[in-house]
Design an enzyme around this catalytic site. Structure first.
Site, PDB file in Angstrom:
ATOM      1  N   HIS A 129       0.559   2.676  -5.233  1.00  0.00           N
ATOM      2  CA  HIS A 129      -0.527   3.637  -5.004  1.00  0.00           C
ATOM      3  C   HIS A 129      -0.508   4.591  -6.192  1.00  0.00           C
ATOM      4  CE1 HIS A 129       0.615   2.626  -0.800  1.00  0.00           C
ATOM      5  NE2 HIS A 129      -0.622   2.925  -0.464  1.00  0.00           N
ATOM      6  N   ASP A 132       2.042   7.256  -5.838  1.00  0.00           N
ATOM      7  CA  ASP A 132       3.454   6.820  -5.881  1.00  0.00           C
ATOM      8  C   ASP A 132       4.028   7.023  -7.274  1.00  0.00           C
ATOM      9  OD1 ASP A 132       2.902   5.668  -3.401  1.00  0.00           O
ATOM     10  OD2 ASP A 132       2.826   3.618  -4.190  1.00  0.00           O
ATOM     11  N   GLU A 260      -7.533  -4.115   3.689  1.00  0.00           N
ATOM     12  CA  GLU A 260      -6.328  -4.424   4.473  1.00  0.00           C
ATOM     13  C   GLU A 260      -6.539  -4.010   5.930  1.00  0.00           C
ATOM     14  OE1 GLU A 260      -2.582  -3.386   2.643  1.00  0.00           O
ATOM     15  OE2 GLU A 260      -1.667  -3.070   4.599  1.00  0.00           O
ATOM     16  N   GLU A 296      -1.604  -8.110   6.585  1.00  0.00           N
ATOM     17  CA  GLU A 296      -0.209  -7.695   6.776  1.00  0.00           C
ATOM     18  C   GLU A 296       0.325  -8.258   8.091  1.00  0.00           C
ATOM     19  OE1 GLU A 296       0.964  -3.791   5.503  1.00  0.00           O
ATOM     20  OE2 GLU A 296       1.995  -3.437   7.393  1.00  0.00           O
ATOM     21  N   HIS A 299       0.553  -5.657  10.807  1.00  0.00           N
ATOM     22  CA  HIS A 299      -0.760  -5.218  11.299  1.00  0.00           C
ATOM     23  C   HIS A 299      -1.358  -6.270  12.230  1.00  0.00           C
ATOM     24  CE1 HIS A 299      -1.347  -2.497   7.491  1.00  0.00           C
ATOM     25  NE2 HIS A 299      -0.247  -2.233   8.173  1.00  0.00           N
ATOM     26  N   ASP A 324       0.645  -8.887   2.905  1.00  0.00           N
ATOM     27  CA  ASP A 324       1.780  -7.955   2.969  1.00  0.00           C
ATOM     28  C   ASP A 324       2.758  -8.565   3.962  1.00  0.00           C
ATOM     29  OD1 ASP A 324       0.670  -6.223   1.188  1.00  0.00           O
ATOM     30  OD2 ASP A 324       0.474  -4.528   2.556  1.00  0.00           O
ATOM     31  N   ASP A 335       4.265   0.284  13.058  1.00  0.00           N
ATOM     32  CA  ASP A 335       4.394  -0.465  11.817  1.00  0.00           C
ATOM     33  C   ASP A 335       5.785  -0.186  11.240  1.00  0.00           C
ATOM     34  OD1 ASP A 335       3.517  -1.979   9.692  1.00  0.00           O
ATOM     35  OD2 ASP A 335       2.093  -0.511   8.923  1.00  0.00           O
ATOM     36  N   ASP A 337       7.556  -2.051   9.280  1.00  0.00           N
ATOM     37  CA  ASP A 337       7.677  -2.472   7.876  1.00  0.00           C
ATOM     38  C   ASP A 337       9.015  -3.127   7.554  1.00  0.00           C
ATOM     39  OD1 ASP A 337       5.110  -1.562   7.112  1.00  0.00           O
ATOM     40  OD2 ASP A 337       5.858   0.487   6.970  1.00  0.00           O
ATOM     41  N   ASP A 367       5.529  -5.106   1.670  1.00  0.00           N
ATOM     42  CA  ASP A 367       5.202  -3.707   2.020  1.00  0.00           C
ATOM     43  C   ASP A 367       6.287  -3.231   2.991  1.00  0.00           C
ATOM     44  OD1 ASP A 367       4.062  -1.335   2.667  1.00  0.00           O
ATOM     45  OD2 ASP A 367       2.144  -2.132   3.329  1.00  0.00           O
TER      46      ASP A 367
HETATM   47  C1  XLS Z   1       0.025   0.834   5.902  1.00  0.00           C
HETATM   48  C2  XLS Z   1      -0.353  -0.132   4.895  1.00  0.00           C
HETATM   49  C3  XLS Z   1      -0.195   0.329   3.458  1.00  0.00           C
HETATM   50  C4  XLS Z   1      -1.044  -0.485   2.541  1.00  0.00           C
HETATM   51  C5  XLS Z   1      -1.275   0.157   1.211  1.00  0.00           C
HETATM   52  O1  XLS Z   1       0.321   0.534   7.047  1.00  0.00           O
HETATM   53  O2  XLS Z   1       0.381  -1.292   5.121  1.00  0.00           O
HETATM   54  O3  XLS Z   1       1.132   0.258   3.076  1.00  0.00           O
HETATM   55  O4  XLS Z   1      -0.493  -1.735   2.342  1.00  0.00           O
HETATM   56  O5  XLS Z   1      -1.919   1.378   1.314  1.00  0.00           O
HETATM   57 NI    NI Z   2       0.311  -2.923   3.870  1.00  0.00          NI
HETATM   58 NI    NI Z   3       1.337  -1.394   7.104  1.00  0.00          NI
END
Ligand code: XLS
Ligand code: NI
Ligand code: NI
Length: 469
Positions: A129, A132, A260, A296, A299, A324, A335, A337, A367
């Site tokens: 990002h 970031d 996304e 993702e 998600h 992702d 989430d 991750d 991600d």
């Molecule tokens: C958030 C998203 C984020 C996107 C990028 O849940 O996964 O990480 O991939 O903004």
């Molecule tokens: Ni993501």
């Molecule tokens: Ni996410």
């Protein structure tokens, strides 16, 4: 993901780091216990800092593993997150996150560490990002100057290491100005701010040779319908994305634009709910053919789908863009991750990807973030090695199933009636409900039930998961 740190939020107190690394001392390495590059030693060598399955140059079908998977390290969770959660502050000792440091000095050190990590890991791609890599300043112009400087530094690291950019994206969800959304904000001035930020970030992504540009609508949704004009917000988002596509063509960005999907979090409802919802949205606002999806794993499950379902849905309507790879936890409804570690479920998704002809210019971005107790710098290596091995082994399993036609031939046989006279005449429009009614009434149609063989197919998948090498 949820970025809880940033220049406007307090971070954790400074801690001593065992490697002795200090911000600003570029000659130092942060990951001192790992030499790199991480070697491939195969599944029989119990060396933790080695790949068991990811052998970048191994040819699988028509491409190498590296070319199939195009794996990317994400900057935000790996280098910007300090291990904090909603109940507690950061647990990681990352000197570049020390809030008493000059933010740009810290950003430079962070980038050097990020590329030290990616180079030692042998990751071919990265993702970021804008905020970031370059902390937001007090004015937009100054923020752009910071982004420019950091992009130049990234470019130098990329040409030094050969690491490429899978995608860039703008953070339109951390700053308080975006609390009510970016493009879907009730205030057009916030829309304008988001537009300015995305335009700049797309240009930086183009300059760094990014293969894709991603838009995750973090706060494009609502917390409550009580204060929300849902119809108007959809039109705003449609307009914003049309402006993004215009800008892409204006600046000569040749990568893909990807949305996304995610159903919720941080909003109660996110408009890009899942792939099917995004597909309808793109059709409604004339964006088909211009925008694809970045799917993702986590998600998908939050939306109540299997990851493979989202891949199959995207492939069916020509929207498959990128992935992702982060998964959730069966018991946690957010989430989380986490790094992928189930070969079985990932193999089924990769099988859908292979059947769709691959990810093209997309790839597998991690991600992913560490668990907050994984505080040793080396943990970041163990996590990525495990994730990369999981994807590599899933590719081998999926490729073997696919080339054997283990599932695809069963599916083709199951639908073979549609290749016959009756099936074809229905699909070409030569039949009516009444006409079919006549055929059935005349006793000329009498279907024979056929087993769906689910358990037998599950056994076939398990056989591949257990035996493929
Ligand atoms: C958030 C998203 C984020 C996107 C990028 O849940 O996964 O990480 O991939 O903004
Ligand atoms: Ni993501
Ligand atoms: Ni996410």
């Amino acid at each position: 993901m949820s970025l809880r740190t940033g220049p406007w939020l307090p971070s954790t107190p400074r801690r001593r780091v065992s490697s002795g690394f200090t911000v600003g001392d570029m000659s130092d390495q942060f990951f001192t216990t790992v030499d790199g590059p991480i070697p491939y030693l195969g599944p029989d060598v119990p060396e933790p800092l080695a790949f068991k399955w990811y052998d970048a140059e191994r040819v699988v079908g028509d491409r190498t593993m590296a070319e199939h998977l195009r794996m990317a390290v994400c900057y935000w969770h790996s280098f910007n997150w300090d291990g904090s959660d909603v109940f507690g502050s950061g647990t990681f000792a990352r000197p570049w996150l020390d809030p008493s440091r000059d933010p740009m000095e810290a950003a430079r050190a962070k980038m050097d560490v990020a590329f030290e990590f990616m180079e030692k890991l042998g990751a071919p791609f990265w993702c970021f990002h804008d905020r970031d890599i370059a902390p937001e300043a007090t004015t937009f112009v100054e923020s752009c100057a910071r982004l420019e400087e950091m992009a130049e530094r990234a470019e130098a690291h990329m040409s030094r290491t050969g690491i490429r950019l899978l995608w860039g994206t703008a953070n339109l969800f951390s700053h308080p100005r975006y609390m009510a959304g970016a493009a879907t904000n009730p205030d057009p001035e916030v829309f304008a701010h988001a537009a300015a930020q995305v335009a700049r970030c797309m240009e930086v992504t183009r300059d760094l040779g990014g293969a894709n540009y991603v838009l995750w609508g973090g706060r494009e949704g609502y917390d409550t319908l009580l204060n929300t004009d849902l119809a108007r917000e959809a039109d705003q988002m449609g307009r914003f994305l049309n402006m993004v596509v215009e800008h892409k063509h204006d600046i000569g960005f040749e990568g893909q634009i990807l949305l996304e999907p995610k159903p919720q979090e941080p909003t109660k409802h996110q408009y890009d709910h899942d792939v099917a919802t995004v597909h309808a949205f793109l059709q409604r606002y004339g964006l088909e053919g211009e925008i694809k999806v970045n799917i993702e794993v986590n998600h998908a499950t939050l939306a109540g789908h299997d990851f493979a379902h989202e891949i199959a849905t995207a492939a069916a309507v020509g929207l498959l863009g990128s992935v992702d790879a982060n998964r959730g936890d069966d018991r946690l409804g957010w989430d989380t991750d986490q790094f992928p570690n189930s070969v079985e479920s990932m193999s089924l998704a990769v099988h859908e990807i292979l059947a769709a002809g691959g990810l093209g210019s997309g790839g597998f971005n991690f991600d992913t973030k560490l668990r907050r107790q994984s505080i040793d710098p080396e943990d970041l290596f163990h996590a990525h090695i495990g994730g990369m091995d999981t994807l590599a082994r899933s590719l081998l399993v999926a490729h073997a199933m696919y080339t054997d036609g283990a599932l695809t031939e069963v599916v083709a046989r199951r639908y073979s009636g549609w290749e016959g006279e009756l099936g074809r005449s229905i699909m070409t429009g030569d039949r009516t409900l009444a006409g079919l009614g006549e055929l059935v009434a005349n006793g000329r149609i009498d279907p024979t039930p056929v087993s769906g063989r689910q358990e037998a197919l599950e056994n076939i998948v398990n056989h591949y998961v257990q035996t493929v090498r």
